[in-house]
Design a protein around this motif. Structure first.
Motif, mmCIF file in Angstrom:
data_model
loop_
_atom_site.group_PDB
_atom_site.id
_atom_site.type_symbol
_atom_site.label_atom_id
_atom_site.label_comp_id
_atom_site.label_asym_id
_atom_site.label_seq_id
_atom_site.Cartn_x
_atom_site.Cartn_y
_atom_site.Cartn_z
ATOM 1 N N GLY A 194 -7.635 3.967 1.863
ATOM 2 C CA GLY A 194 -6.900 2.724 2.110
ATOM 3 C C GLY A 194 -5.498 3.014 2.602
ATOM 4 O O GLY A 194 -4.995 2.354 3.513
ATOM 5 N N ALA A 195 -4.865 4.033 2.024
ATOM 6 C CA ALA A 195 -3.512 4.419 2.449
ATOM 7 C C ALA A 195 -3.526 5.058 3.828
ATOM 8 O O ALA A 195 -2.736 4.698 4.702
ATOM 9 C CB ALA A 195 -2.899 5.376 1.429
ATOM 10 N N VAL A 196 -4.437 6.000 4.040
ATOM 11 C CA VAL A 196 -4.497 6.718 5.321
ATOM 12 C C VAL A 196 -4.826 5.768 6.467
ATOM 13 O O VAL A 196 -4.191 5.806 7.522
ATOM 14 C CB VAL A 196 -5.517 7.882 5.238
ATOM 15 C CG1 VAL A 196 -5.784 8.485 6.604
ATOM 16 C CG2 VAL A 196 -5.017 8.949 4.278
ATOM 17 N N PHE A 197 -5.805 4.901 6.274
ATOM 18 C CA PHE A 197 -6.217 3.968 7.333
ATOM 19 C C PHE A 197 -5.121 2.962 7.676
ATOM 20 O O PHE A 197 -5.142 2.358 8.751
ATOM 21 C CB PHE A 197 -7.474 3.212 6.947
ATOM 22 C CG PHE A 197 -8.720 4.065 6.877
ATOM 23 C CD1 PHE A 197 -8.817 5.285 7.537
ATOM 24 C CD2 PHE A 197 -9.807 3.639 6.150
ATOM 25 C CE1 PHE A 197 -9.961 6.062 7.469
ATOM 26 C CE2 PHE A 197 -10.963 4.413 6.076
ATOM 27 C CZ PHE A 197 -11.042 5.613 6.732
ATOM 28 N N ASN A 198 -4.164 2.787 6.761
ATOM 29 C CA ASN A 198 -3.090 1.817 6.980
ATOM 30 C C ASN A 198 -1.721 2.462 7.117
ATOM 31 O O ASN A 198 -0.699 1.794 6.973
ATOM 32 C CB ASN A 198 -3.092 0.788 5.840
ATOM 33 C CG ASN A 198 -4.285 -0.119 5.922
ATOM 34 O OD1 ASN A 198 -4.298 -1.059 6.715
ATOM 35 N ND2 ASN A 198 -5.318 0.162 5.145
ATOM 36 N N ASP A 199 -1.711 3.767 7.414
ATOM 37 C CA ASP A 199 -0.474 4.501 7.686
ATOM 38 C C ASP A 199 0.572 4.394 6.582
ATOM 39 O O ASP A 199 1.763 4.222 6.849
ATOM 40 C CB ASP A 199 0.132 4.049 9.023
ATOM 41 C CG ASP A 199 -0.790 4.323 10.189
ATOM 42 O OD1 ASP A 199 -1.415 5.392 10.219
ATOM 43 O OD2 ASP A 199 -0.905 3.442 11.070
ATOM 44 N N VAL A 200 0.131 4.512 5.337
ATOM 45 C CA VAL A 200 1.071 4.536 4.216
ATOM 46 C C VAL A 200 1.674 5.931 4.148
ATOM 47 O O VAL A 200 0.961 6.920 3.978
ATOM 48 C CB VAL A 200 0.354 4.184 2.889
ATOM 49 C CG1 VAL A 200 1.286 4.388 1.709
ATOM 50 C CG2 VAL A 200 -0.168 2.753 2.933
ATOM 51 N N ASP A 201 2.988 6.013 4.305
ATOM 52 C CA ASP A 201 3.674 7.305 4.196
ATOM 53 C C ASP A 201 3.603 7.788 2.752
ATOM 54 O O ASP A 201 3.754 7.005 1.818
ATOM 55 C CB ASP A 201 5.144 7.174 4.603
ATOM 56 C CG ASP A 201 5.313 7.025 6.104
ATOM 57 O OD1 ASP A 201 4.441 7.500 6.846
ATOM 58 O OD2 ASP A 201 6.323 6.435 6.521
ATOM 59 N N GLY A 202 3.372 9.087 2.603
ATOM 60 C CA GLY A 202 3.384 9.667 1.273
ATOM 61 C C GLY A 202 2.037 10.134 0.776
ATOM 62 O O GLY A 202 1.945 10.787 -0.249
ATOM 63 N N ILE A 203 0.974 9.804 1.497
ATOM 64 C CA ILE A 203 -0.360 10.307 1.184
ATOM 65 C C ILE A 203 -0.740 11.233 2.338
ATOM 66 O O ILE A 203 -0.926 10.788 3.464
ATOM 67 C CB ILE A 203 -1.403 9.170 1.063
ATOM 68 C CG1 ILE A 203 -1.016 8.188 -0.036
ATOM 69 C CG2 ILE A 203 -2.794 9.740 0.854
ATOM 70 C CD1 ILE A 203 -1.229 8.659 -1.443
ATOM 71 N N ILE A 258 -4.476 -3.441 -3.130
ATOM 72 C CA ILE A 258 -3.859 -2.295 -3.781
ATOM 73 C C ILE A 258 -2.405 -2.242 -3.313
ATOM 74 O O ILE A 258 -2.131 -2.363 -2.117
ATOM 75 C CB ILE A 258 -4.572 -0.966 -3.404
ATOM 76 C CG1 ILE A 258 -6.084 -1.065 -3.615
ATOM 77 C CG2 ILE A 258 -3.949 0.207 -4.156
ATOM 78 C CD1 ILE A 258 -6.539 -1.313 -5.026
ATOM 79 N N THR A 259 -1.495 -2.053 -4.246
ATOM 80 C CA THR A 259 -0.081 -1.959 -3.907
ATOM 81 C C THR A 259 0.365 -0.510 -4.022
ATOM 82 O O THR A 259 0.175 0.129 -5.059
ATOM 83 C CB THR A 259 0.773 -2.857 -4.820
ATOM 84 O OG1 THR A 259 0.362 -4.219 -4.633
ATOM 85 C CG2 THR A 259 2.259 -2.726 -4.505
ATOM 86 N N TYR A 260 0.949 -0.014 -2.946
ATOM 87 C CA TYR A 260 1.488 1.344 -2.867
ATOM 88 C C TYR A 260 3.006 1.228 -2.928
ATOM 89 O O TYR A 260 3.601 0.500 -2.134
ATOM 90 C CB TYR A 260 1.066 2.007 -1.555
ATOM 91 C CG TYR A 260 -0.433 2.092 -1.372
ATOM 92 C CD1 TYR A 260 -1.133 3.235 -1.728
ATOM 93 C CD2 TYR A 260 -1.157 1.027 -0.843
ATOM 94 C CE1 TYR A 260 -2.511 3.328 -1.556
ATOM 95 C CE2 TYR A 260 -2.535 1.099 -0.673
ATOM 96 C CZ TYR A 260 -3.206 2.248 -1.024
ATOM 97 O OH TYR A 260 -4.570 2.325 -0.859
ATOM 98 N N VAL A 261 3.622 1.950 -3.852
ATOM 99 C CA VAL A 261 5.073 1.890 -4.043
ATOM 100 C C VAL A 261 5.650 3.255 -3.685
ATOM 101 O O VAL A 261 5.302 4.265 -4.294
ATOM 102 C CB VAL A 261 5.442 1.526 -5.496
ATOM 103 C CG1 VAL A 261 6.952 1.407 -5.654
ATOM 104 C CG2 VAL A 261 4.736 0.245 -5.935
ATOM 105 N N SER A 262 6.531 3.283 -2.695
ATOM 106 C CA SER A 262 7.139 4.548 -2.262
ATOM 107 C C SER A 262 8.259 4.949 -3.210
ATOM 108 O O SER A 262 8.672 4.171 -4.080
ATOM 109 C CB SER A 262 7.666 4.425 -0.835
ATOM 110 O OG SER A 262 8.752 3.529 -0.806
ATOM 111 N N VAL A 263 8.766 6.144 -3.025
ATOM 112 C CA VAL A 263 9.840 6.673 -3.861
ATOM 113 C C VAL A 263 11.068 5.766 -3.806
ATOM 114 O O VAL A 263 11.751 5.586 -4.805
ATOM 115 C CB VAL A 263 10.196 8.118 -3.427
ATOM 116 C CG1 VAL A 263 11.388 8.650 -4.190
ATOM 117 C CG2 VAL A 263 9.004 9.027 -3.623
ATOM 118 N N ASP A 264 11.335 5.165 -2.646
ATOM 119 C CA ASP A 264 12.506 4.287 -2.525
ATOM 120 C C ASP A 264 12.218 2.846 -2.965
ATOM 121 O O ASP A 264 12.989 1.947 -2.708
ATOM 122 C CB ASP A 264 13.075 4.330 -1.107
ATOM 123 C CG ASP A 264 12.177 3.658 -0.074
ATOM 124 O OD1 ASP A 264 11.091 3.148 -0.431
ATOM 125 O OD2 ASP A 264 12.553 3.649 1.115
#
Length: 107
Positions: free
Chosen positions: A27-36, A4-10
């Motif tokens: 998936g985002a939380v467990f991998n420290d994706v900012d924004g979720i 899964i690809t997460y794309v930030s605002v920047d």
């Protein structure tokens, strides 16, 4: 494992292998994706895991259920046609390559 690809605002992207059966939010939380933010822990009660599904991959998802549809009216960033709650998106093999864009703010 589906990616899964997460794309930030920047426009920074992070592609993460997320186990089948896990939500896109987890998936985002467990991998420290900012924004979720995920304040409610994945119960479709807070809309702080709002994402915009990239139009190139949106057709792979089932329709939003009534609870998700209702909560999408309370997102901090504008609701768009591609808006979804990532806690309600369960990863399957068919979602390999899914792209989600993170909104400007969650709360």
């Amino acid at each position: 494992m589906p990616k899964i690809t997460y794309v930030s605002v920047d426009e920074t992207t992070r592609t993460i292998e997320v186990p089948v059966g896990t939500s896109v939010m987890r998936g985002a939380v467990f991998n420290d994706v900012d924004g979720i933010v995920a304040q409610c822990g994945g119960n479709a009660q807070c809309a702080t895991c709002h994402v915009y599904v990239d139009e190139t991959t949106a057709d792979r998802l089932p329709a939003a259920g009534p609870d998700e549809d209702d909560m999408l009216d309370f997102t901090a960033s504008p609701r768009l046609d591609t808006s979804r709650l990532s806690c309600q998106l369960t990863v399957t093999d068919d979602l390999d390559g899914l792209i989600v864009r993170l909104p400007e703010r969650q709360n």
